[in-house]
Design an enzyme around this catalytic site. Structure first.
Site, mmCIF file in Angstrom:
data_model
loop_
_atom_site.group_PDB
_atom_site.id
_atom_site.type_symbol
_atom_site.label_atom_id
_atom_site.label_comp_id
_atom_site.label_asym_id
_atom_site.label_seq_id
_atom_site.Cartn_x
_atom_site.Cartn_y
_atom_site.Cartn_z
ATOM 1 C CG ASP A 141 -146.289 35.894 -47.011
ATOM 2 O OD1 ASP A 141 -147.305 36.507 -46.605
ATOM 3 O OD2 ASP A 141 -146.311 35.122 -47.994
ATOM 4 C CG HIS A 151 -149.705 38.299 -42.750
ATOM 5 N ND1 HIS A 151 -150.627 37.437 -43.307
ATOM 6 C CD2 HIS A 151 -148.600 38.231 -43.535
ATOM 7 C CE1 HIS A 151 -150.087 36.879 -44.380
ATOM 8 N NE2 HIS A 151 -148.860 37.344 -44.543
#
Length: 138
Positions: A105, A63
């Site tokens: 996300d 991420h």
């Protein structure tokens, strides 16, 4: 109760995709990002260094890399648009930056969900001194 109050106060100053990221984690993984992933391993939470400690920590590492590849935007403050179709999150909208961040996300939330079985409490509040290895490249 006190913990929930503290979390609520912390959220008051947070805007953009951090709140949306929390929402996606809840929708996809079924748990709170703040309570489960905000201080986990070497990469879940603010900053990140060393080597990911397990599959969940690797979700955060990937991420962070995804945010780092986002062009011409601040990933932590940009808002984005998404919809749900047949239980799937669809990132969209006219803002290319927002779409990139939404995809980052979404991928992290799916990764969290897929790695719930390997989540290990020993990595919660993991001491930064244990994250000194040379990091791998994104």
């Amino acid at each position: 109760m006190r913990t929930l109050w503290i979390v609520a106060v912390l959220l008051l100053g947070v805007e953009g995709s951090l709140v949306q990221f929390e929402t996606l984690i809840m929708k996809i993984a079924g748990r709170s990002g703040l309570l489960w992933y905000s201080a986990y391993g070497c990469y879940c939470g603010w900053g990140g260094h060393g080597l990911p400690q397990d599959a969940t920590d690797r979700c955060c590492f990937v991420h962070d890399c995804c945010y780092g590849k986002a062009t011409d935007c601040n990933p932590k403050t940009v808002s984005y648009t998404y919809s749900e179709e047949n239980g799937e999150i669809i990132c969209g909208g006219d803002d290319p930056c927002g779409t990139q961040i939404c995809e980052c996300d979404k991928a992290a939330a799916i990764c969290f969900r897929d790695n719930i079985p390997s989540y290990d409490n020993k990595y919660w509040l993991f001491p930064p001194k244990n994250c000194r290895e040379e990091p791998e490249p994104c």
